[in-house]
Every structure is written in C-alpha cells, then in structure tokens.
Write a protein that holds these residues in place. Structure first.
Motif, PDB file in Angstrom:
ATOM      1  N   GLU A   1       0.828  -1.207   0.000  1.00  0.00           N
ATOM      2  CA  GLU A   1       0.000   0.000   0.000  1.00  0.00           C
ATOM      3  C   GLU A   1       0.864   1.258   0.000  1.00  0.00           C
ATOM      4  O   GLU A   1       0.606   2.201  -0.764  1.00  0.00           O
ATOM      5  CB  GLU A   1      -0.931   0.010   1.217  1.00  0.00           C
ATOM      6  CG  GLU A   1      -2.037  -1.028   1.176  1.00  0.00           C
ATOM      7  CD  GLU A   1      -1.619  -2.355   1.794  1.00  0.00           C
ATOM      8  OE1 GLU A   1      -0.395  -2.579   1.966  1.00  0.00           O
ATOM      9  OE2 GLU A   1      -2.504  -3.180   2.093  1.00  0.00           O
ATOM     10  N   GLN A   2       1.903   1.278   0.840  1.00  0.00           N
ATOM     11  CA  GLN A   2       2.786   2.439   0.906  1.00  0.00           C
ATOM     12  C   GLN A   2       3.509   2.646  -0.416  1.00  0.00           C
ATOM     13  O   GLN A   2       3.602   3.775  -0.926  1.00  0.00           O
ATOM     14  CB  GLN A   2       3.805   2.251   2.033  1.00  0.00           C
ATOM     15  CG  GLN A   2       3.215   2.346   3.428  1.00  0.00           C
ATOM     16  CD  GLN A   2       4.257   2.021   4.492  1.00  0.00           C
ATOM     17  OE1 GLN A   2       4.908   0.972   4.431  1.00  0.00           O
ATOM     18  NE2 GLN A   2       4.406   2.904   5.451  1.00  0.00           N
ATOM     19  N   LEU A   3       4.025   1.558  -0.971  1.00  0.00           N
ATOM     20  CA  LEU A   3       4.767   1.676  -2.217  1.00  0.00           C
ATOM     21  C   LEU A   3       3.868   2.132  -3.351  1.00  0.00           C
ATOM     22  O   LEU A   3       4.249   2.992  -4.158  1.00  0.00           O
ATOM     23  CB  LEU A   3       5.413   0.325  -2.553  1.00  0.00           C
ATOM     24  CG  LEU A   3       6.251   0.290  -3.828  1.00  0.00           C
ATOM     25  CD1 LEU A   3       7.368   1.323  -3.774  1.00  0.00           C
ATOM     26  CD2 LEU A   3       6.826  -1.104  -4.052  1.00  0.00           C
ATOM     27  N   GLY A   4       2.656   1.572  -3.416  1.00  0.00           N
ATOM     28  CA  GLY A   4       1.743   1.964  -4.482  1.00  0.00           C
ATOM     29  C   GLY A   4       1.355   3.427  -4.402  1.00  0.00           C
ATOM     30  O   GLY A   4       1.282   4.115  -5.421  1.00  0.00           O
ATOM     31  N   ALA A   5       1.128   3.929  -3.170  1.00  0.00           N
ATOM     32  CA  ALA A   5       0.773   5.338  -3.000  1.00  0.00           C
ATOM     33  C   ALA A   5       1.927   6.251  -3.419  1.00  0.00           C
ATOM     34  O   ALA A   5       1.715   7.315  -3.989  1.00  0.00           O
ATOM     35  CB  ALA A   5       0.390   5.602  -1.546  1.00  0.00           C
ATOM     36  N   GLU A   6       3.148   5.810  -3.143  1.00  0.00           N
ATOM     37  CA  GLU A   6       4.327   6.621  -3.474  1.00  0.00           C
ATOM     38  C   GLU A   6       4.674   6.533  -4.949  1.00  0.00           C
ATOM     39  O   GLU A   6       5.164   7.502  -5.540  1.00  0.00           O
ATOM     40  CB  GLU A   6       5.515   6.129  -2.631  1.00  0.00           C
ATOM     41  CG  GLU A   6       6.826   6.858  -2.881  1.00  0.00           C
ATOM     42  CD  GLU A   6       6.821   8.265  -2.329  1.00  0.00           C
ATOM     43  OE1 GLU A   6       7.655   9.083  -2.764  1.00  0.00           O
ATOM     44  OE2 GLU A   6       5.968   8.552  -1.462  1.00  0.00           O
ATOM     45  N   TYR A   7       4.424   5.384  -5.555  1.00  0.00           N
ATOM     46  CA  TYR A   7       4.889   5.113  -6.914  1.00  0.00           C
ATOM     47  C   TYR A   7       3.702   5.075  -7.873  1.00  0.00           C
ATOM     48  O   TYR A   7       3.168   4.034  -8.215  1.00  0.00           O
ATOM     49  CB  TYR A   7       5.638   3.780  -6.929  1.00  0.00           C
ATOM     50  CG  TYR A   7       6.411   3.499  -8.193  1.00  0.00           C
ATOM     51  CD1 TYR A   7       7.083   4.489  -8.878  1.00  0.00           C
ATOM     52  CD2 TYR A   7       6.453   2.206  -8.710  1.00  0.00           C
ATOM     53  CE1 TYR A   7       7.794   4.220 -10.020  1.00  0.00           C
ATOM     54  CE2 TYR A   7       7.163   1.909  -9.863  1.00  0.00           C
ATOM     55  CZ  TYR A   7       7.820   2.927 -10.514  1.00  0.00           C
ATOM     56  OH  TYR A   7       8.535   2.645 -11.669  1.00  0.00           O
ATOM     57  N   GLY A   8       3.212   6.217  -8.250  1.00  0.00           N
ATOM     58  CA  GLY A   8       2.146   6.305  -9.236  1.00  0.00           C
ATOM     59  C   GLY A   8       0.749   6.288  -8.651  1.00  0.00           C
ATOM     60  O   GLY A   8      -0.220   6.118  -9.377  1.00  0.00           O
ATOM     61  N   ASN A   9       0.640   6.450  -7.322  1.00  0.00           N
ATOM     62  CA  ASN A   9      -0.662   6.467  -6.663  1.00  0.00           C
ATOM     63  C   ASN A   9      -1.479   5.227  -7.050  1.00  0.00           C
ATOM     64  O   ASN A   9      -2.659   5.296  -7.396  1.00  0.00           O
ATOM     65  CB  ASN A   9      -1.433   7.736  -7.029  1.00  0.00           C
ATOM     66  CG  ASN A   9      -2.596   7.985  -6.082  1.00  0.00           C
ATOM     67  OD1 ASN A   9      -2.569   7.545  -4.928  1.00  0.00           O
ATOM     68  ND2 ASN A   9      -3.616   8.673  -6.563  1.00  0.00           N
ATOM     69  N   ARG A  10      -0.833   4.062  -6.951  1.00  0.00           N
ATOM     70  CA  ARG A  10      -1.484   2.795  -7.287  1.00  0.00           C
ATOM     71  C   ARG A  10      -2.063   2.151  -6.034  1.00  0.00           C
ATOM     72  O   ARG A  10      -1.582   2.380  -4.927  1.00  0.00           O
ATOM     73  CB  ARG A  10      -0.483   1.824  -7.916  1.00  0.00           C
ATOM     74  CG  ARG A  10       0.078   2.252  -9.270  1.00  0.00           C
ATOM     75  CD  ARG A  10       1.059   1.189  -9.742  1.00  0.00           C
ATOM     76  NE  ARG A  10       1.501   1.394 -11.118  1.00  0.00           N
ATOM     77  CZ  ARG A  10       2.588   2.067 -11.474  1.00  0.00           C
ATOM     78  NH1 ARG A  10       3.358   2.615 -10.524  1.00  0.00           N
ATOM     79  NH2 ARG A  10       2.917   2.208 -12.738  1.00  0.00           N
ATOM     80  N   SER A  11      -3.063   1.297  -6.235  1.00  0.00           N
ATOM     81  CA  SER A  11      -3.584   0.494  -5.138  1.00  0.00           C
ATOM     82  C   SER A  11      -2.616  -0.644  -4.855  1.00  0.00           C
ATOM     83  O   SER A  11      -1.679  -0.905  -5.623  1.00  0.00           O
ATOM     84  CB  SER A  11      -4.961  -0.078  -5.485  1.00  0.00           C
ATOM     85  OG  SER A  11      -4.851  -1.020  -6.542  1.00  0.00           O
ATOM     86  N   LYS A  12      -2.848  -1.344  -3.749  1.00  0.00           N
ATOM     87  CA  LYS A  12      -2.019  -2.498  -3.412  1.00  0.00           C
ATOM     88  C   LYS A  12      -2.044  -3.528  -4.544  1.00  0.00           C
ATOM     89  O   LYS A  12      -0.983  -4.015  -4.980  1.00  0.00           O
ATOM     90  CB  LYS A  12      -2.534  -3.141  -2.116  1.00  0.00           C
ATOM     91  CG  LYS A  12      -1.903  -4.486  -1.801  1.00  0.00           C
ATOM     92  CD  LYS A  12      -2.546  -5.099  -0.566  1.00  0.00           C
ATOM     93  CE  LYS A  12      -2.023  -6.518  -0.314  1.00  0.00           C
ATOM     94  NZ  LYS A  12      -2.642  -7.135   0.886  1.00  0.00           N
ATOM     95  N   GLN A  13      -3.250  -3.857  -5.032  1.00  0.00           N
ATOM     96  CA  GLN A  13      -3.357  -4.861  -6.084  1.00  0.00           C
ATOM     97  C   GLN A  13      -2.683  -4.397  -7.367  1.00  0.00           C
ATOM     98  O   GLN A  13      -1.999  -5.179  -8.040  1.00  0.00           O
ATOM     99  CB  GLN A  13      -4.832  -5.178  -6.351  1.00  0.00           C
ATOM    100  CG  GLN A  13      -5.532  -5.941  -5.243  1.00  0.00           C
ATOM    101  CD  GLN A  13      -5.895  -5.038  -4.051  1.00  0.00           C
ATOM    102  OE1 GLN A  13      -5.850  -3.806  -4.169  1.00  0.00           O
ATOM    103  NE2 GLN A  13      -6.271  -5.651  -2.944  1.00  0.00           N
TER     104      GLN A  13
END
Length: 297
Positions: A76-88
């Motif tokens: 979740e943290q990585l997705g938010a930081e990297y392209g505002n992606r969801s966990k999935q």
C-alpha cells in the motif's frame, strides 16, 4: 542536437531533451559528429537497442521495488508513493515487470470467535466429508454439463464422472439440479448438526417460532415435489378420471388403464398423507396466531 529526428523526439518529450533517448541516439550514430543529421538507418539502429534496454530497465525497477519492500514498506505504501497505485495494482505491476518474490503480510491479531459463527470444533468430520464429496460431485457435474453440446436438439455427453449421478439416468441439466440439491442438503445438515452440537436443544427451541416451522414445511414440501411425484402415476390435471384401456390425459378427462388403477390409488393416498401432514402444521400455526390475536383484543 539539431537533426530532425531528435528535434521531433524532443517535442514528444514535453519540449525538453530526453537523456535516455539521447543515449540511444548517441549509440546509433556510430561515431558520427554531433552536428550531423540522424538518418533513418541510424534511428532504426537505435530502435533495435530498445528491447535490451527495456529488459535492463525492468530488472532495475524490480530490484528497486524488492529493495523497498525488504526494508519494511508495504504494498500500500509503495503503491501510493509510486504512481498512486492500489495495493493490487502495485503487485500486478511488479509481476508484469518479471518480479516473482512474495513478502509475508503483517501479523494480524487473532480474530475473536463470534458466537454467531460455527468453528471447526462444532463440525463433525463425517459431515464435513459429506459436504466435500457433494461439492466435488457438483463441480464434476457442472464441468460435464458445460462440455455437453446438442446434436439435432438431443443432449449428448460423455459418461458422468460420479456413479451416484450416472445411475440417475437423467439428461445433463436435471443431473446438475440433482447435484445442486445434494450439495445444499449436505451443507444444511452439517450446519444444523454443528449448531446442535454447540447448543443442544437449539433446533427444538428454534421450532417454537412459527416462522421457522412454516419455513421448514415449505422447504420440505418443495423438496418432495421435486423428487417424489415425478415418478408416480398421479393425475396432474383437474379433469374427471375414468378407467379405460390406456393411461393417458385426454382433452376432457384422464384415462387410467385397469391394470394401473391400484397403483394410482396408492400414489394418491401417499400424496394425500404427505399433504395432510403439512396442512396439520399450517393449521397449528393458524390456531396459534388466532390465539395471539384474541389475546390482544
């Protein structure tokens, strides 16, 4: 960079020179002087470098993602930081780039057991085995029906997988109905037995409610209608019944062959007994509700 290919590429990269493209162009120029124009052959040569560079870039991206996750970040943290992606979406992105690793999720506190949910301890292993067998039969039958096709309007299929279903001798769709009812019954029996094991006498207390009793009667009657009457020689239409030479429905009456009369009488008697039993429960419920109505007067 003044050549026409690079000038066009610069416009595509938001009016700035893209260093990555510059490196590809520089490699494709093969020692040409900076001021020389880039030919189509040079651009094609640079294009041939792209797959290898893309593979290296994917590996670099996967390595960086793994490094971040190894240091405690969540998807979740990585997705938010990297392209505002969801966990999935972040996980799918990682897999598409060739990533194959996985990370254990954060430990969650054990969920408190709900008094409204059965646990493994409440279930009889024999009941669970019956449910597993019934569901396996349902899946096998569904696959069998899905593989079935029609030829001149006639269902054709291979041999049913399970002997219990094959002995029914029905067409594919009725076989599927049988499998669905069997699975539903097995699950219901397991759940009822589980609650009774956890709370002895629960079923009887539940039946003190007229809604539960009526629901049981309706379900039982529906199950019986699906199963028993279909194979019995019962008159279906509300027409006069006469004894004749054949058993058949006519336009204005139902004819029963003399040799079938006794069998039809028995079928009618069994059906009446079943319906009377259900009517007795319905009459009890009606009387109960009338008493409650009178008590409120």
């Amino acid at each position: 960079m003044t050549d026409s290919v690079q000038a066009m590429a610069t416009r595509y990269f938001r009016h700035r020179e893209n260093p990555f493209l510059s490196e590809l162009v520089r490699a494709a120029r093969s020692g040409r002087h900076r001021g020389e124009d880039l030919s189509a052959d040079d651009a094609a040569g640079a294009l041939h470098l792209v797959p290898d560079v893309r593979h290296d870039l994917d590996r670099a991206e996967v390595t960086l993602i793994e490094a971040v996750l190894d240091r405690g970040w969540t998807w979740e943290q990585l997705g938010a930081e990297y392209g505002n992606r969801s966990k999935q979406a972040m996980q799918q992105h990682y897999r598409r780039r060739g990533g194959k690793r996985s990370w254990p999720g954060k430990e969650r506190p054990p969920r408190a057991e709900s008094p409204h949910r059965l646990t493994d301890e409440d279930l009889d292993p024999a009941d669970v085995a019956k449910v597993r067998e019934a569901i396996s039969a349902l899946l096998a039958t569904a696959h069998d029906v899905a593989e079935t096709h029609t030829v001149d309007g006639v269902w054709t299929a291979g041999e049913p997988i399970l002997e219990e279903i094959s002995t029914v001798g029905l067409d594919p769709l009725p076989r599927l109905e049988v499998a669905c009812r069997t699975a539903a019954k097995a699950i219901e029996d397991m759940v009822v037995a589980g609650w009774e094991r956890r709370d002895p006498g629960r079923s009887e207390r539940c039946r003190q409610s007229w809604t539960v009793r009526l629901e049981d009667e309706i379900r039982d009657l529906a199950s019986w209608l699906d199963r028993e009457p279909q194979g019995r020689p019962l008159p279906r239409a509300d027409r006069p019944v006469t004894v004749g030479t054949t058993t058949a429905e006519r336009a204005d009456h139902v004819e029963i062959a003399a040799e079938d009369v006794e069998q039809v009488r028995e079928a009618i008697s069994l059906t009446l007994a079943r319906l009377e039993a259900h009517r007795a429960v319905v009459d009890q419920i009606i009387d109960e509700l009338r008493r409650r109505q009178a008590e409120l007067s």
